[in-house]
Design a protein around this motif. Sequence first.
Motif, PDB file in Angstrom:
ATOM      1  N   PRO A 112       0.819  -1.217   0.000  1.00  0.00           N
ATOM      2  CA  PRO A 112       0.000   0.000   0.000  1.00  0.00           C
ATOM      3  C   PRO A 112       0.847   1.259   0.000  1.00  0.00           C
ATOM      4  O   PRO A 112       2.047   1.222   0.282  1.00  0.00           O
ATOM      5  CB  PRO A 112      -0.795  -0.099   1.301  1.00  0.00           C
ATOM      6  N   HIS A 113       0.188   2.338  -0.290  1.00  0.00           N
ATOM      7  CA  HIS A 113       0.845   3.638  -0.324  1.00  0.00           C
ATOM      8  C   HIS A 113       1.359   4.004   1.070  1.00  0.00           C
ATOM      9  O   HIS A 113       0.607   3.937   2.031  1.00  0.00           O
ATOM     10  CB  HIS A 113      -0.150   4.686  -0.801  1.00  0.00           C
ATOM     11  N   PRO A 114       2.633   4.362   1.180  1.00  0.00           N
ATOM     12  CA  PRO A 114       3.178   4.682   2.504  1.00  0.00           C
ATOM     13  C   PRO A 114       2.428   5.805   3.209  1.00  0.00           C
ATOM     14  O   PRO A 114       2.292   5.781   4.439  1.00  0.00           O
ATOM     15  CB  PRO A 114       4.622   5.087   2.212  1.00  0.00           C
ATOM     16  N   VAL A 115       1.947   6.764   2.449  1.00  0.00           N
ATOM     17  CA  VAL A 115       1.215   7.860   3.082  1.00  0.00           C
ATOM     18  C   VAL A 115      -0.064   7.340   3.731  1.00  0.00           C
ATOM     19  O   VAL A 115      -0.429   7.742   4.839  1.00  0.00           O
ATOM     20  CB  VAL A 115       0.885   8.949   2.045  1.00  0.00           C
ATOM     21  N   LEU A 116      -0.722   6.427   3.051  1.00  0.00           N
ATOM     22  CA  LEU A 116      -1.935   5.847   3.619  1.00  0.00           C
ATOM     23  C   LEU A 116      -1.618   5.067   4.886  1.00  0.00           C
ATOM     24  O   LEU A 116      -2.332   5.155   5.889  1.00  0.00           O
ATOM     25  CB  LEU A 116      -2.589   4.942   2.576  1.00  0.00           C
ATOM     26  N   THR A 117      -0.534   4.318   4.851  1.00  0.00           N
ATOM     27  CA  THR A 117      -0.120   3.563   6.039  1.00  0.00           C
ATOM     28  C   THR A 117       0.086   4.485   7.229  1.00  0.00           C
ATOM     29  O   THR A 117      -0.342   4.197   8.341  1.00  0.00           O
ATOM     30  CB  THR A 117       1.179   2.799   5.741  1.00  0.00           C
ATOM     31  N   MET A 118       0.728   5.611   6.990  1.00  0.00           N
ATOM     32  CA  MET A 118       1.026   6.507   8.111  1.00  0.00           C
ATOM     33  C   MET A 118      -0.223   7.212   8.612  1.00  0.00           C
ATOM     34  O   MET A 118      -0.382   7.418   9.810  1.00  0.00           O
ATOM     35  CB  MET A 118       2.082   7.526   7.687  1.00  0.00           C
ATOM     36  N   VAL A 128       4.477   9.447  11.655  1.00  0.00           N
ATOM     37  CA  VAL A 128       3.722  10.615  11.205  1.00  0.00           C
ATOM     38  C   VAL A 128       4.637  11.833  11.156  1.00  0.00           C
ATOM     39  O   VAL A 128       4.604  12.623  10.205  1.00  0.00           O
ATOM     40  CB  VAL A 128       2.527  10.873  12.142  1.00  0.00           C
ATOM     41  N   ALA A 129       5.477  11.960  12.180  1.00  0.00           N
ATOM     42  CA  ALA A 129       6.403  13.092  12.204  1.00  0.00           C
ATOM     43  C   ALA A 129       7.358  13.034  11.016  1.00  0.00           C
ATOM     44  O   ALA A 129       7.708  14.061  10.427  1.00  0.00           O
ATOM     45  CB  ALA A 129       7.190  13.089  13.516  1.00  0.00           C
ATOM     46  N   ARG A 130       7.766  11.846  10.660  1.00  0.00           N
ATOM     47  CA  ARG A 130       8.682  11.702   9.533  1.00  0.00           C
ATOM     48  C   ARG A 130       7.992  12.093   8.227  1.00  0.00           C
ATOM     49  O   ARG A 130       8.586  12.729   7.364  1.00  0.00           O
ATOM     50  CB  ARG A 130       9.191  10.265   9.464  1.00  0.00           C
ATOM     51  N   LEU A 131       6.732  11.690   8.100  1.00  0.00           N
ATOM     52  CA  LEU A 131       5.994  12.109   6.915  1.00  0.00           C
ATOM     53  C   LEU A 131       5.915  13.627   6.851  1.00  0.00           C
ATOM     54  O   LEU A 131       6.139  14.247   5.806  1.00  0.00           O
ATOM     55  CB  LEU A 131       4.583  11.511   6.945  1.00  0.00           C
ATOM     56  N   ARG A 132       5.610  14.238   7.992  1.00  0.00           N
ATOM     57  CA  ARG A 132       5.528  15.689   8.029  1.00  0.00           C
ATOM     58  C   ARG A 132       6.865  16.327   7.636  1.00  0.00           C
ATOM     59  O   ARG A 132       6.911  17.257   6.839  1.00  0.00           O
ATOM     60  CB  ARG A 132       5.123  16.151   9.428  1.00  0.00           C
ATOM     61  N   SER A 133       7.942  15.815   8.172  1.00  0.00           N
ATOM     62  CA  SER A 133       9.232  16.435   7.870  1.00  0.00           C
ATOM     63  C   SER A 133       9.633  16.176   6.420  1.00  0.00           C
ATOM     64  O   SER A 133      10.248  17.035   5.786  1.00  0.00           O
ATOM     65  CB  SER A 133      10.298  15.927   8.842  1.00  0.00           C
ATOM     66  N   ASP A 134       9.272  15.016   5.903  1.00  0.00           N
ATOM     67  CA  ASP A 134       9.577  14.749   4.494  1.00  0.00           C
ATOM     68  C   ASP A 134       8.827  15.715   3.591  1.00  0.00           C
ATOM     69  O   ASP A 134       9.420  16.325   2.687  1.00  0.00           O
ATOM     70  CB  ASP A 134       9.186  13.304   4.136  1.00  0.00           C
ATOM     71  N   VAL A 135       7.527  15.841   3.830  1.00  0.00           N
ATOM     72  CA  VAL A 135       6.734  16.749   3.000  1.00  0.00           C
ATOM     73  C   VAL A 135       7.237  18.179   3.158  1.00  0.00           C
ATOM     74  O   VAL A 135       7.396  18.921   2.182  1.00  0.00           O
ATOM     75  CB  VAL A 135       5.241  16.659   3.385  1.00  0.00           C
TER      76      VAL A 135
END
Lengths: 218, 218
Positions: A112-118, A128-135
């Motif tokens: 699945p899409h990593p964003v959906l997983t998070m 979630v924090a990593r997604l935020r910092s990546d974006v």
Amino acid sequence: MDSPDAAKRSGSDRITPRKYDSAGSRAALMSAAARCFGKYGYDGTSIRDIAKAADVDAALVYRYFGSKQGLFEAVAHHASALFEPLRHLPLEDVPDWILRLAFDGPGEDEIPHPVLTMLRSPSREEAVARLRSDVTEIFSEHFARRLDGPDAQVRAELLAAWALGMTLMRLAVQTPALSSVPDSAVLPYVRKAVDPLLRPCDEREETNRACRCGRGGE
Amino acid sequence: MDSPDAAKRSGSDRITPRKYDSAGSRAALMSAAARCFGKYGYDGTSIRDIAKAADVDAALVYRYFGSKQGLFEAVAHHASALFEPLRHLPLEDVPDWILRLAFDGPGEDEIPHPVLTMLRSPSREEAVARLRSDVTEIFSEHFARRLDGPDAQVRAELLAAWALGMTLMRLAVQTPALSSVPDSAVLPYVRKAVDPLLRPCDEREETNRACRCGRGGE
DNA sequence: GTCTATACTGTGATAGAC
DNA sequence: GTCTATCACAGTATAGAC
């Protein structure tokens, strides 16, 4: 949920404790974990669920990954890998890339899409924090610097919002048109909607802007 | 998370088993449940978490709502209430409304966005299905019929995707610009980006364009 | 390397005292 | 109406047999 053949034995019998294939077991666990975590979120999937889906003993999770969290870390890929191409992408290619970002991801049964997983695993706060910092790093900071005009950061994040929205409409909400239609049917609209975000203001060259509908390559 | 005054006693003492206020307890439970479910998802929230946050005994959940699912149903408001205004909204007001849809929702501590709650609660399949049917009914079916030109359904869903993306960038990913900036700073860009989705084809006022797509009526 | 057995904790849910 | 006590079970995790 507990069908008699859930173990999916290899056809005939299986007295021996499976093949002795640590790499295979490890890979099977990771694949199943990625699917389960993406589909049901971190809190919605148990170690036993994953083990059953991988046809592997649950204890092996702890042998190879130490804990449930360790397994999650191992399979929750950084979203940055998805966004990385944006760094060196010509601005005129951005609309098409945004579209592919939302449409290329696998459908439902694959990883699945990593964003959906998070998004579905709010208890893994680090993820979630990593997604935020990546974006933030790639869109709000790096890409925004490439945009002329005011509000570059807002416009860059609106671009990310667009991609995120399309992705989730397809994969999570599963709306009829977006989740069935080929990306080619959406491309012209994405181009037109994304375009204003890439330009400094509204009409800087109103005559030349004219109609991009007919051209636009391909 | 477990501060000594977490219970928020009513100032002095509290030997009596709270006030006998069924309506108040019920309301406190619903409020706390909405917050917890929205923040941590259905599987990430326990009955005891909710009861503690509401400063109410956990057993009351079963008295008033029958089960955890019952409580979730009671607080997981239909997203249709949010989308309903779109039915009778003049087309020219749609961009501003889309923006408010993403920006009006409460911030973080208040009752969370129902869409976020449902995305974070994948195990409540009925809730997810209801979100899908709500979006489908209002955007893909009803609103799409009001759009002239081809691909009306795709364009309507792209509109929903835009709103969904902005909402999640603000509330879930919490990207710096979008989650701090006032909606007025975003409005012009949303207008320009949404506009092409509402019109049959490309240009709106430039009539002498060599656009191969149909003509922009109106 | 693989699997069984089990310890321990947390969870949803219920019965019944106050 | 409120709260305590508790049940039955699912969950993570570990020890150790094979």
